[in-house]
Design a protein around this motif. Structure first.
Motif, PDB file in Angstrom:
ATOM      1  N   PRO A   1     -10.723  -2.242   5.717  1.00 54.66           N
ATOM      2  CA  PRO A   1      -9.793  -3.116   5.003  1.00 54.66           C
ATOM      3  C   PRO A   1      -8.346  -2.810   5.371  1.00 54.66           C
ATOM      4  CG  PRO A   1     -10.416  -1.302   3.596  1.00 54.66           C
ATOM      5  CD  PRO A   1     -11.163  -1.101   4.891  1.00 54.66           C
ATOM      6  N   THR A   2      -7.483  -3.804   5.217  1.00 53.82           N
ATOM      7  CA  THR A   2      -6.055  -3.530   5.266  1.00 53.82           C
ATOM      8  C   THR A   2      -5.672  -2.844   3.953  1.00 53.82           C
ATOM      9  OG1 THR A   2      -5.538  -5.665   4.266  1.00 53.82           O
ATOM     10  CG2 THR A   2      -5.600  -5.574   6.673  1.00 53.82           C
ATOM     11  N   LEU A   3      -4.475  -2.305   3.880  1.00 54.65           N
ATOM     12  CA  LEU A   3      -4.014  -1.688   2.643  1.00 54.65           C
ATOM     13  C   LEU A   3      -3.990  -2.746   1.545  1.00 54.65           C
ATOM     14  CD1 LEU A   3      -2.895   0.956   1.391  1.00 54.65           C
ATOM     15  CD2 LEU A   3      -0.609   0.049   1.858  1.00 54.65           C
ATOM     16  N   ALA A   4      -4.735  -2.489   0.461  1.00 53.90           N
ATOM     17  CA  ALA A   4      -4.867  -3.416  -0.672  1.00 53.90           C
ATOM     18  C   ALA A   4      -5.456  -4.756  -0.238  1.00 53.90           C
ATOM     19  CB  ALA A   4      -3.519  -3.620  -1.368  1.00 53.90           C
ATOM     20  N   THR A   5      -6.128  -4.765   0.905  1.00 46.28           N
ATOM     21  CA  THR A   5      -6.660  -5.987   1.540  1.00 46.28           C
ATOM     22  C   THR A   5      -5.593  -7.073   1.620  1.00 46.28           C
ATOM     23  OG1 THR A   5      -7.655  -6.699  -0.573  1.00 46.28           O
ATOM     24  CG2 THR A   5      -9.092  -5.579   1.006  1.00 46.28           C
ATOM     25  N   ASN A   6      -4.368  -6.642   1.849  1.00 44.21           N
ATOM     26  CA  ASN A   6      -3.210  -7.527   1.951  1.00 44.21           C
ATOM     27  C   ASN A   6      -3.200  -8.206   3.323  1.00 44.21           C
ATOM     28  OD1 ASN A   6      -0.310  -8.212   2.576  1.00 44.21           O
ATOM     29  ND2 ASN A   6      -0.034  -7.481   0.493  1.00 44.21           N
ATOM     30  N   SER A   7      -2.737  -9.458   3.354  1.00 46.25           N
ATOM     31  CA  SER A   7      -2.757 -10.208   4.615  1.00 46.25           C
ATOM     32  C   SER A   7      -1.374 -10.428   5.202  1.00 46.25           C
ATOM     33  CB  SER A   7      -3.439 -11.564   4.406  1.00 46.25           C
ATOM     34  OG  SER A   7      -2.731 -12.340   3.453  1.00 46.25           O
ATOM     35  N   ASP A   8      -0.364  -9.700   4.737  1.00 44.49           N
ATOM     36  CA  ASP A   8       0.950  -9.781   5.364  1.00 44.49           C
ATOM     37  C   ASP A   8       0.839  -9.294   6.812  1.00 44.49           C
ATOM     38  OD1 ASP A   8       2.001 -10.721   3.048  1.00 44.49           O
ATOM     39  OD2 ASP A   8       2.992  -8.850   2.463  1.00 44.49           O
ATOM     40  N   GLN A   9       1.674  -9.839   7.676  1.00 44.02           N
ATOM     41  CA  GLN A   9       1.555  -9.545   9.102  1.00 44.02           C
ATOM     42  C   GLN A   9       1.644  -8.051   9.404  1.00 44.02           C
ATOM     43  OE1 GLN A   9       0.874 -11.979  11.587  1.00 44.02           O
ATOM     44  NE2 GLN A   9       0.335 -10.032  12.566  1.00 44.02           N
ATOM     45  N   VAL A  10       2.529  -7.349   8.720  1.00 46.30           N
ATOM     46  CA  VAL A  10       2.697  -5.921   8.994  1.00 46.30           C
ATOM     47  C   VAL A  10       1.408  -5.155   8.699  1.00 46.30           C
ATOM     48  CG1 VAL A  10       3.639  -5.450   6.684  1.00 46.30           C
ATOM     49  CG2 VAL A  10       4.161  -3.904   8.580  1.00 46.30           C
ATOM     50  N   GLU A  11       0.680  -5.553   7.676  1.00 50.20           N
ATOM     51  CA  GLU A  11      -0.582  -4.874   7.338  1.00 50.20           C
ATOM     52  C   GLU A  11      -1.673  -5.233   8.342  1.00 50.20           C
ATOM     53  OE1 GLU A  11      -0.512  -2.571   5.344  1.00 50.20           O
ATOM     54  OE2 GLU A  11       1.338  -2.997   4.252  1.00 50.20           O
ATOM     55  N   LEU A  12      -1.706  -6.498   8.743  1.00 48.29           N
ATOM     56  CA  LEU A  12      -2.697  -6.909   9.741  1.00 48.29           C
ATOM     57  C   LEU A  12      -2.481  -6.159  11.049  1.00 48.29           C
ATOM     58  CD1 LEU A  12      -2.776 -10.799   9.216  1.00 48.29           C
ATOM     59  CD2 LEU A  12      -4.106  -9.038   8.045  1.00 48.29           C
ATOM     60  N   ASP A  13      -1.221  -6.032  11.460  1.00 51.35           N
ATOM     61  CA  ASP A  13      -0.916  -5.331  12.714  1.00 51.35           C
ATOM     62  C   ASP A  13      -1.359  -3.877  12.662  1.00 51.35           C
ATOM     63  OD1 ASP A  13       0.195  -7.593  13.852  1.00 51.35           O
ATOM     64  OD2 ASP A  13       2.254  -7.082  13.296  1.00 51.35           O
ATOM     65  N   ARG A  14      -1.128  -3.230  11.536  1.00 50.80           N
ATOM     66  CA  ARG A  14      -1.541  -1.822  11.397  1.00 50.80           C
ATOM     67  C   ARG A  14      -3.051  -1.676  11.524  1.00 50.80           C
ATOM     68  NH1 ARG A  14       2.029   1.990   9.219  1.00 50.80           N
ATOM     69  NH2 ARG A  14       4.045   1.188   8.482  1.00 50.80           N
ATOM     70  N   THR A  15      -3.777  -2.551  10.844  1.00 50.46           N
ATOM     71  CA  THR A  15      -5.233  -2.443  10.870  1.00 50.46           C
ATOM     72  C   THR A  15      -5.798  -2.809  12.238  1.00 50.46           C
ATOM     73  OG1 THR A  15      -5.362  -2.914   8.500  1.00 50.46           O
ATOM     74  CG2 THR A  15      -7.364  -3.256   9.770  1.00 50.46           C
ATOM     75  N   ALA A  16      -5.221  -3.798  12.890  1.00 52.70           N
ATOM     76  CA  ALA A  16      -5.674  -4.162  14.237  1.00 52.70           C
ATOM     77  C   ALA A  16      -5.485  -2.997  15.202  1.00 52.70           C
ATOM     78  CB  ALA A  16      -4.916  -5.393  14.723  1.00 52.70           C
ATOM     79  N   ALA A  17      -4.323  -2.363  15.149  1.00 50.63           N
ATOM     80  CA  ALA A  17      -4.063  -1.214  16.025  1.00 50.63           C
ATOM     81  C   ALA A  17      -5.013  -0.068  15.713  1.00 50.63           C
ATOM     82  CB  ALA A  17      -2.609  -0.765  15.852  1.00 50.63           C
ATOM     83  N   GLU A  18      -5.291   0.136  14.427  1.00 56.48           N
ATOM     84  CA  GLU A  18      -6.214   1.200  14.022  1.00 56.48           C
ATOM     85  C   GLU A  18      -7.604   0.946  14.591  1.00 56.48           C
ATOM     86  OE1 GLU A  18      -8.090   3.080   9.869  1.00 56.48           O
ATOM     87  OE2 GLU A  18      -6.825   1.284   9.815  1.00 56.48           O
ATOM     88  N   ILE A  19      -8.094  -0.284  14.456  1.00 60.65           N
ATOM     89  CA  ILE A  19      -9.437  -0.608  14.944  1.00 60.65           C
ATOM     90  C   ILE A  19      -9.512  -0.494  16.465  1.00 60.65           C
ATOM     91  CG2 ILE A  19     -11.102  -2.498  15.181  1.00 60.65           C
ATOM     92  CD1 ILE A  19     -10.300  -3.398  12.363  1.00 60.65           C
ATOM     93  N   LEU A  20      -8.520  -0.992  17.167  1.00 62.24           N
ATOM     94  CA  LEU A  20      -8.529  -0.933  18.629  1.00 62.24           C
ATOM     95  C   LEU A  20      -8.520   0.503  19.145  1.00 62.24           C
ATOM     96  CD1 LEU A  20      -6.041  -3.849  19.445  1.00 62.24           C
ATOM     97  CD2 LEU A  20      -8.518  -3.813  19.837  1.00 62.24           C
TER      98      LEU A  20
END
Length: 672
Positions: free
Chosen positions: A210-229
């Motif tokens: 999940p993103t932090l708090a399952t938030n969909s703001d771009q900054v959170e999406l970018d963090r999670t995408a980088a983490e997964i990659l």
């Protein structure tokens, strides 16, 4: 011979494919897997529920015991995936061993779901805010150790289950203090290694971060995408939740799906931008993503007559577009259902219209009215235009169900209505049948197309709402006598003498519908709860009401020595549009009231008012009296707009800072 060999080869591969996918899912990437999941449903407030009686298990929050028949009925709605939230909380011993019977019962339901051919998400749920949020970031801390032991047990229990089962690390993760992102990444990391090292199918099982708090703001999406990659593992997906913008989702005066919230943002454009962010950030980088929960947060609030705090027609539009974008992008969506949507014992939808749009939207687009689902016929109305968004659908028939008798009859095209690319025109033959008897709801139109869900349009015979005087006491309920005359309250605000909002959300100008104010049509009153009058001190306040029909009323509340006196302010001008005479002209009555005090700043209302006045001005028969009234109103509208621009700019600045924090906290409370 060559063609025959090709046919045999294709047949063999098809048979192999059918066999493989009947036993396990071999998704080459998480994007493929997410597309296979399709539409999903949450078994909410069940295994994630908890209380002091540990033996209640899935029934602890009031939902019945899960049966195979329930899962079969859910499958019959068109769902192909199911999320099974699971909370441990206090169902474990001093060594963090999960209660044996509880885990066994959960495993039994997972088995049933697989036997009914669902994709299944196993998700650690309310543990996130019950105890994990207090983790200090040290791996030696009790919370971190507890999390590890829980997932060691879950990973071992389900390690031999096929690929249709995926694991989600934690629901809506958030933490108190410290580097929240570092904590979440540490939690995901230990989750990942525990599962991958546990053997069996877990070596390649799809895992969900999940993103932090399952938030969909771009900054959170970018963090999670980088983490997964960074894991270089094709079998990791992302997840977010989507409950629309907070002020719309909770119906804080922002009722319409196409209403401007701030800047150029509407609930509709927010949803479209949300899908664009998911597509660009995850799908286009080869990362699967699932919208693990979606809905509108005020849905659970209902009025005395079963009406929902979220406008039913605008909810329809939200569900319809969520589903359409899911089909278009291949991003699966999972409806949050804590027991408020699907009757788990009656095995049907509590609200049939809601069920209709949810299920039909899995198959394609549906038509709907561009405006609200409530229409008002006045004595001045001869015909009525209903603009439609057809979404490629073709009208099949229109049926009318009378409110008083329940009698249903089919409208006749050319006699009762006409249809065009722009919408439906209700003709005088039908309209005249509405203008009889007392004011109020006369019935509902059921608009059926050849495909998609049906649309409901309420038809009321209306005049103008009126609020009578009232006496009350600070800190007690205030029931304002109201003659609705067929109208319905849309939104309201309460202002002090300085024009500032008086509510529990002072950063926002409007009151929360069915919470801070409640229109009770069948009891002829507008209800202000004790918590609202408890905010009043000596002085004067303005309660400003806007109806669906467009009437605006200012009601003055004067407080002295804890005593409240309420009185409606007399209007300076009332302008009513002339009766329409042809079926192509609009039949809606424009009722503009200009109070002796400035109304709530509302740029949308001001622009709407200006447009209405322009249409009146174009009429060559307009009397001098009305022209003079228009000049007065023009000046007032300009003044209101100037103040609106100033106040809304300040509100936006405050809202921008507070919305994210408020939404994260309120989501958890309202979802329960």
């Amino acid at each position: 011979m060559k063609n025959r060999m090709q046919k045999w080869s294709l047949t063999i591969w098809l048979l192999i494919g059918l066999f493989v996918f009947s036993t396990t899912v071999l998704a080459s990437t998480s994007v493929d897997y997410s597309r296979q999941m399709g539409f999903g449903w949450n078994l909410g407030n069940t295994f994630d529920g908890f209380d002091q009686n540990k033996q209640l298990y899935e029934e602890s929050w009031g939902n019945p015991r899960v049966t195979r028949e329930l899962l079969q009925h859910i499958k019959a709605q068109g769902y192909t995936s199911i999320r099974l939230p699971f909370s441990v909380i206090d169902r474990q011993d001093e060594n963090n061993v999960i209660t044996k019977d509880f885990l066994a019962r959960y495993q039994e339901v997972v088995d049933m779901a697989l036997e009914e051919d669902f994709y299944v998400i196993i998700n650690l749920h309310h543990d996130s805010w019950q105890w994990l949020k207090y983790w200090d970031g040290q791996e030696s801390s009790l919370e971190f150790e507890r999390y590890k032991v829980l997932w060691e047990q879950l990973a071992t229990t389900f390690k031999d289950y096929d690929g249709r089962v995926s694991f989600e690390s934690i629901n809506e993760p958030d933490f108190e203090g410290g580097d929240k992102h570092a904590k979440l990444q540490a939690v995901n990391k230990v989750f990942y290694h525990i599962v991958r090292k546990s053997g069996g199918q877990n070596e390649k099982r799809v895992l969900i971060f999940p993103t932090l708090a399952t938030n969909s703001d771009q900054v959170e999406l970018d963090r999670t995408a980088a983490e997964i990659l960074s894991y270089q593992d094709d079998n990791i997906m992302a997840t977010v939740h989507y409950y629309s913008e907070w002020v719309h989702s909770n119906n804080m005066g922002m009722t319409s799906f196409d209403q401007v919230l701030w800047g150029d943002v509407t609930p509709r454009t927010s949803l479209l931008a949300f899908y664009d962010r998911l597509t660009n950030t995850f799908i286009n980088q080869g990362i699967g993503v699932v919208i693990g929960e979606y809905g509108l947060l005020a849905f659970d609030r209902q009025s005395y007559d079963g009406q929902y705090a979220n406008d039913s027609g605008e909810l329809y539009k939200y569900i319809e577009l969520m589903s359409a974008k899911s089909i278009e992008t291949g991003i699966p969506i999972m409806l949050w259902d804590n027991g408020q949507h699907f009757q788990r014992q009656g095995e049907t939808w509590y609200n049939p219209w809601f069920g209709e749009i949810v299920t039909k939207s899995m198959l394609g687009r549906s038509a709907y009215a561009k405006g609200f689902w409530k229409s008002y016929i006045t004595d001045k109305t001869s015909s009525y235009e209903l603009p439609m968004e057809w979404n490629g659908q073709k009208l099949s028939d229109i049926r009318f169900v009378e409110q008083s008798t329940g009698t249903e009859y089919q409208l006749q095209e050319g006699n009762d209505y006409s249809v065009s690319a722009e919408g439906i025109a209700l003709l005088p033959n039908f309209v005249d049948r509405i203008k009889v008897g007392e004011y109020g709801l006369k019935g509902q139109l059921f608009i059926h197309c050849q495909q998609g869900a049906y649309w409901i349009q309420n038809i009321s015979y209306a005049n103008q709402i009126s609020l009578d005087e009232v006496n009350g006491t600070v800190g007690e309920e205030l029931m304002i006598p109201t003659t609705f005359n067929g109208e319905d309250g849309l939104y309201a605000s309460l202002q002090n003498e300085a024009g500032n909002p008086v509510s529990y959300n002072t950063w926002w100008p409007y009151l929360v519908y069915l919470d801070e104010w409640v229109p009770k049509n069948n009891q002829n009153m507008i209800y202000l709860p004790a918590k609202m009058t408890g905010l009043l001190q000596d002085g004067t306040y303005r309660f400003i009401l806007k109806t669906y029909q467009g009437t605006q009323v200012v009601y003055m509340l004067t407080v002295s020595d804890s005593q409240i006196v309420g009185k409606m302010v007399q209007t300076d001008t009332e302008i009513i549009s002339e009766e329409t005479t042809t079926e192509k002209e609009t039949s809606e009555t424009v009722e503009l009231t200009t109070p002796n005090v400035d109304p709530v700043p509302d740029t949308n209302t001001s622009e709407e008012t200006t447009n209405n006045l322009k249409s009146v001005t174009s009429d060559s028969k307009l009397s001098k009296k009305f022209k003079k009234a228009k000049e007065q109103v023009d000046k007032r509208v300009q003044k209101v707009k100037e103040k609106a621009d100033q106040k809304i700019e300040k509100v936006q600045e405050k809202a921008q800072k507070l919305l994210e924090k408020i939404q994260a906290k309120q989501n958890k409370l309202l979802k329960r």
